[in-house]
Enzyme design. Structure first.
Site, PDB file in Angstrom:
ATOM      1  N   ASP A   8     -15.100 -42.357  15.240  1.00  0.00           N
ATOM      2  CA  ASP A   8     -14.162 -42.131  16.347  1.00  0.00           C
ATOM      3  C   ASP A   8     -14.543 -43.049  17.500  1.00  0.00           C
ATOM      4  OD1 ASP A   8     -12.051 -40.898  17.844  1.00  0.00           O
ATOM      5  OD2 ASP A   8     -13.543 -39.747  18.940  1.00  0.00           O
ATOM      6  N   SER A   9     -13.592 -43.246  18.414  1.00  0.00           N
ATOM      7  CA  SER A   9     -13.881 -44.041  19.603  1.00  0.00           C
ATOM      8  C   SER A   9     -14.999 -43.409  20.428  1.00  0.00           C
ATOM      9  CB  SER A   9     -12.624 -44.158  20.461  1.00  0.00           C
ATOM     10  OG  SER A   9     -12.214 -42.868  20.872  1.00  0.00           O
ATOM     11  N   CYS A  71     -10.007 -40.465  14.134  1.00  0.00           N
ATOM     12  CA  CYS A  71      -9.393 -40.936  15.374  1.00  0.00           C
ATOM     13  C   CYS A  71      -7.948 -41.280  15.050  1.00  0.00           C
ATOM     14  CB  CYS A  71     -10.151 -42.179  15.844  1.00  0.00           C
ATOM     15  SG  CYS A  71      -9.415 -42.972  17.285  1.00  0.00           S
ATOM     16  N   GLU A 156     -14.488 -37.631  27.832  1.00  0.00           N
ATOM     17  CA  GLU A 156     -15.594 -38.598  27.779  1.00  0.00           C
ATOM     18  C   GLU A 156     -16.438 -38.541  29.057  1.00  0.00           C
ATOM     19  OE1 GLU A 156     -16.565 -40.984  25.231  1.00  0.00           O
ATOM     20  OE2 GLU A 156     -15.303 -39.726  23.983  1.00  0.00           O
ATOM     21  N   CYS A 190      -4.825 -36.002  18.751  1.00  0.00           N
ATOM     22  CA  CYS A 190      -5.973 -36.782  19.209  1.00  0.00           C
ATOM     23  C   CYS A 190      -7.187 -35.888  18.998  1.00  0.00           C
ATOM     24  CB  CYS A 190      -5.834 -37.138  20.685  1.00  0.00           C
ATOM     25  SG  CYS A 190      -7.327 -37.907  21.346  1.00  0.00           S
ATOM     26  N   HIS A 192      -9.959 -35.725  20.316  1.00  0.00           N
ATOM     27  CA  HIS A 192     -10.651 -35.257  21.526  1.00  0.00           C
ATOM     28  C   HIS A 192     -10.054 -33.941  22.047  1.00  0.00           C
ATOM     29  CE1 HIS A 192     -12.322 -39.309  21.846  1.00  0.00           C
ATOM     30  NE2 HIS A 192     -13.038 -38.937  22.874  1.00  0.00           N
TER      31      HIS A 192
END
Ligand code: DGL
Length: 271
Positions: A8-9, A71, A156, A190, A192
């Site tokens: 994932d990012s 992701c 993040e 997403c 996240h």
């Protein structure tokens, strides 16, 4: 050691990894978060493809044979090109899978109104991948997309529980339901977003189902391994999980404690 690679990012893929480890605890996993370059959401196709390919190559170089792009942005913008153009060169026995297809397969039976909302990054929404894939399987479903550009940065930057998060989560949920009030199912497109679940639940009206992806991706991986026994036989099964990050190991360790309530074995790498 041949672990399952999970990419994932940033931290979002941890929500998918958690479900995979719950359902398939016997496998070894190697997680890579490109935290130094997250968020990916608003980058161009070229940049997301380049970053994702670098991550895939790094995981292959560390022994992975099967990689899950945990992701949506990478799945929407890089997966197909990697599968078609790069995998033949990288090794015929290697596979890269995404998170969009398993989510789309699950969504059909969940909506009664046949009006579905997609909350995702601008990259995922604008790629049109969800609408395309949903219409292949469920042509009667109306899909409305809503980009939530602030949600990944909130996670993040550890602001997922702050009053700032309330503002941005409320704004986007109200926004999408204003565009299509018949929506009864909201895809968290997403990885996240489950980390913002407390806020998402707070601003979603009763009667609207929230659909995170982890469970469906894990079930889909299980079915994949049951039907691809060659791949399954090659994967090591000692139940370990290691982590790689492009940021500092200390930062990742702190976040893992926050998001997963556990200490992790993490190494910093450059892509
Ligand atoms: N977790 C990624 C996704 O599922 C977030 C992308 C980003 O870094 O913006 O799309």
């Amino acid at each position: 050691m041949t672990p399952i690679g999970v990419f994932d990012s940033g931290y979002g893929g941890l929500t998918i990894l958690r479900q995979m480890r719950q359902l398939l605890p016997q496998y070894d996993y190697l997680y890579l978060g490109d935290n130094a370059r997250a968020p990916y959401g608003s980058h161009s196709y070229e940049v997301i493809y380049k970053y994702t390919l670098e991550a895939v190559e790094a995981l292959f170089a560390r022994g992975c044979r099967l990689i899950i792009l945990a992701c949506n942005t990478a799945s929407a913008k890089a997966l197909r090109t990697i599968q078609q153009n790069d995998l033949p060169r990288l090794g015929a026995d290697r596979r890269v899978l995404g998170v969009i297809r398993p989510t789309v397969e699950a969504i059909g039976p969940l909506t009664r109104s046949r009006h579905v909302g997609l909350l995702a990054t601008a990259g995922t929404v604008n790629s049109g991948s969800y609408t395309l894939e949903i219409h292949k399987l469920w042509p009667d479903i109306t899909v409305t997309g809503q980009a939530c550009p602030m949600w990944v940065p909130l996670v993040e930057n550890y602001e997922f529980d702050s009053p700032g998060a309330d503002y941005f989560v409320k704004k986007r949920i109200e926004g999408i339901l204003r565009i299509d009030p018949q929506i009864d199912t909201l895809i968290l497109g997403c990885t996240h977003y489950p980390l913002l679940m407390n806020k998402i639940v707070r601003y979603t009206p009763p009667g609207v189902r929230i659909v995170p992806q982890g469970e469906y991706v894990a079930e889909s991986l299980k079915r994949y391994l049951e039907t691809h026994t060659d791949m399954d036989a090659r994967l090591s099964k000692t139940g370990t999980c290691r982590y790689l990050t492009t940021e500092s190991a200390g930062k990742f360790r702190e976040s893992a404690a926050l998001f997963m309530h556990s200490m992790v074995d993490v190494e910093a790498i450059s892509l």
